[in-house]
Design an enzyme around this catalytic site. Structure first.
Site, PDB file in Angstrom:
ATOM      1  N   LYS A 173     -28.191   6.240  10.357  1.00 37.69           N
ATOM      2  CA  LYS A 173     -29.484   6.775  10.771  1.00 37.69           C
ATOM      3  C   LYS A 173     -29.375   7.451  12.142  1.00 37.69           C
ATOM      4  CE  LYS A 173     -30.734   5.046   6.884  1.00 37.69           C
ATOM      5  NZ  LYS A 173     -31.253   3.718   6.658  1.00 37.69           N
TER       6      LYS A 173
ATOM      7  N   TYR B 231     -35.803  -4.496   4.627  1.00 39.93           N
ATOM      8  CA  TYR B 231     -35.213  -3.377   3.905  1.00 39.93           C
ATOM      9  C   TYR B 231     -34.883  -3.840   2.480  1.00 39.93           C
ATOM     10  CZ  TYR B 231     -31.734   0.395   3.272  1.00 39.93           C
ATOM     11  OH  TYR B 231     -31.015   1.470   2.835  1.00 39.93           O
TER      12      TYR B 231
ATOM     13  N   ASP C 272     -31.892  -6.773  11.860  1.00 39.40           N
ATOM     14  CA  ASP C 272     -31.625  -5.377  11.535  1.00 39.40           C
ATOM     15  C   ASP C 272     -32.403  -4.535  12.545  1.00 39.40           C
ATOM     16  OD1 ASP C 272     -31.672  -2.780  10.515  1.00 39.40           O
ATOM     17  OD2 ASP C 272     -31.715  -3.441   8.427  1.00 39.40           O
TER      18      ASP C 272
ATOM     19  N   ARG D  52      -6.085  -1.506   8.623  1.00 43.28           N
ATOM     20  CA  ARG D  52      -7.312  -2.249   8.333  1.00 43.28           C
ATOM     21  C   ARG D  52      -7.942  -2.834   9.593  1.00 43.28           C
ATOM     22  NH1 ARG D  52      -5.775  -6.136   5.423  1.00 43.28           N
ATOM     23  NH2 ARG D  52      -4.937  -4.852   3.738  1.00 43.28           N
TER      24      ARG D  52
HETATM   25  C1  LIG Z   1     -30.933   2.762   5.782  1.00 43.86           C
HETATM   26  C2  LIG Z   1     -31.102   1.401   6.305  1.00 43.86           C
HETATM   27  C3  LIG Z   1     -30.062   0.476   6.209  1.00 43.86           C
HETATM   28  C4  LIG Z   1     -28.796   0.735   5.443  1.00 43.86           C
HETATM   29  O1  LIG Z   1     -27.995   1.753   5.869  1.00 43.86           O
HETATM   30  P1  LIG Z   1     -27.000   2.504   4.857  1.00 43.86           P
HETATM   31  O2  LIG Z   1     -26.006   3.085   5.778  1.00 43.86           O
HETATM   32  O3  LIG Z   1     -27.842   3.498   4.130  1.00 43.86           O
HETATM   33  O4  LIG Z   1     -26.402   1.494   3.941  1.00 43.86           O
HETATM   34  C5  LIG Z   1     -30.260  -0.771   6.757  1.00 43.86           C
HETATM   35  N1  LIG Z   1     -31.415  -1.097   7.358  1.00 43.86           N
HETATM   36  C6  LIG Z   1     -32.437  -0.253   7.457  1.00 43.86           C
HETATM   37  C7  LIG Z   1     -33.687  -0.690   8.131  1.00 43.86           C
HETATM   38  C8  LIG Z   1     -32.325   1.034   6.914  1.00 43.86           C
HETATM   39  O5  LIG Z   1     -33.366   1.861   6.965  1.00 43.86           O
END
Ligand SMILES: *Cc1c(COP(=O)(O)O)cnc(C)c1O
Length: 418
Positions: free
Chosen positions: A229, A132, A204, A78
């Site tokens: 992403k 988001y 973010d 973990r």
């Molecule tokens: C897709 C996304 C996330 C979340 O990512 P996941 O891996 O799909 O949970 C967070 N912030 C933004 C701006 C995103 O586009």
């Protein structure tokens, strides 16, 4: 293969030494980072190291092992193993001002895990109105259930942001640019106010990554990235990360361990592989996206193009001032309120897939309506005609720009037929 690079010679048996203050430029760091451990010597990519149990030599070693909780020291699965440590180390080296990085099984897990690390029952969280959607849902859902209240604010209105504070405000959730509508806000100003008021600022930074926006250096306390992403980059892995200076990194780590967050070594290896080519992918996507955005802007059937790199797009001046790069993700709004026409356009696309997520090597299109997810913002409500509410988000991948424009052109023709 010859000897590994010099930085790959780690301190035997010790915790990882992240190359802080390295003079290398980010493009070079993409190649060299995360390779300091012994396990990374003499090999370019760390092996996929599957381990839940680490075997100790004797009872004394077992007792010693529990004492230090840091990457690079075995304890139990973990707390990760070499493949995950290599990825976390690379992300830390690429994030100016970071002391460490915690990995999460998705971007959303990183967002919610970080918020849970800094908040407690009775606190108030300020959330950017164009965040988001799952961030909004977490504020209104799990965080509320655990006694954290929230207020949404318009990130383009600094005065209203100051007014939104109360003595219980303990954290601010930022995002730049905003999801879907892509407004770039003045993060240094918002983060400065948060700090003055004694609130933790989280951002973010998935759109720009550390290559395009150095969030901690611009005053934020915790930077969150959905590795799903751009870092993964190939639409085949889900993961998230949160990086911070020493104090918040320790809290993030503790909370993630208590929540039981761990990522698989296979996924960590995929993310690390993606990271190595992120710079060239982002450069290509940015250039291609800007050319396509300009082409869209010249069309009579397009009302607005919402692309941070495009002059005239909301907050473009902050992008020019604060960012060192862009990416392939942007949106545009069609003129006239005709959902059926928009569907004809999207359905006619041949090179663009229809789907969620972004940042992969393939181009995607996603129809969205602005109205349901904006409570506070004057823009876009004031800036758009009532009719102009049908939007499309594009994620530009690595295909040839001319082919993508040709695909859009034939899809617009299909939309305008009849
Ligand atoms: C897709 C996304 C996330 C979340 O990512 P996941 O891996 O799909 O949970 C967070 N912030 C933004 C701006 C995103 O586009």
């Amino acid at each position: 293969m010859g000897r590994g690079p010099r930085h790959a010679q780690g301190k035997r048996g010790g915790a990882l030494k992240v190359g802080k203050g390295s003079k290398q430029s980010p493009g070079t760091k993409l190649v060299t980072s995360g390779r300091s451990g012994d396990f990374a010597s003499h090999v370019v990519n760390p092996p996929v190291w599957r381990a839940s149990t680490h075997l100790y030599k004797d009872c004394a070693a077992l007792r010693e092992g529990v004492k230090s909780n840091e990457d690079g020291r075995f304890f139990y699965g973990r707390r990760g193993a070499p493949t995950q440590w290599a990825l976390a180390e690379a992300l830390t080296e690429l994030e100016p001002g970071a002391a460490g990085t915690v990995l999460y099984p998705s971007g959303v897990a990183a967002l919610v895990g970080a918020l849970m690390a800094v908040l407690r029952s009775g606190d108030v969280l300020l959330v950017q109105d164009n965040c988001y959607d799952p961030t909004r849902n977490a504020a209104m859902g799990i965080l509320k259930r655990y006694g954290v209240a929230h207020r949404f604010f318009d990130p383009l209105n600094i005065e209203a942001f100051e007014d939104a504070y109360c003595d219980k405000t303990k954290a601010v959730m930022l995002e730049n640019p905003g999801s879907l509508t892509m407004e770039v806000c003045d993060i240094p100003a918002l983060a400065r106010i948060a700090r003055e008021k004694g609130a933790v600022s989280l951002v973010d930074n998935t759109w720009a990554t550390s290559l395009g926006f150095a969030a901690l250096e611009h005053g934020c306390d915790i930077v969150i990235t959905a590795l799903t992403k751009h870092v993964g980059g190939h639409s085949d892995v889900m993961m998230g990360a949160a990086s911070a200076g020493d104090k918040w990194h320790r809290r993030l780590r503790q909370t993630a361990q208590q929540l039981g967050h761990v990522v698989s070594p296979d996924d960590a290896a995929l993310a690390l592989r993606g990271l190595r080519t992120m710079g060239v992918r982002l450069r290509h996507e940015t250039e291609s996206a800007l050319a396509i955005a300009e082409w869209l802007q010249s069309r009579d059937d397009v009302a607005h193009v919402l692309c941070p790199m495009l002059p005239g797009s909301p907050g473009h001046e902050f992008w020019r001032r604060d960012f060192t790069g862009g990416c392939g993700l942007f949106s545009f709004v069609l003129k006239g309120g005709d959902d059926a026409a928009r569907c004809r356009l999207v359905d006619a696309l041949e090179l663009f897939g229809i789907g969620y997520s972004w940042g992969g090597f393939e181009s995607l299109a996603l129809p969205f309506d602005v109205e349901p997810v904006r409570a506070k913002m004057a823009w876009p409500k004031a800036g758009w005609g009532v009719e102009d509410r049908f939007a499309i988000r594009l994620s530009i991948g690595l295909e040839d720009t001319g082919d993508l424009i040709a695909d859009l052109e034939q899809a617009f023709a299909a939309m305008n037929e009849r």
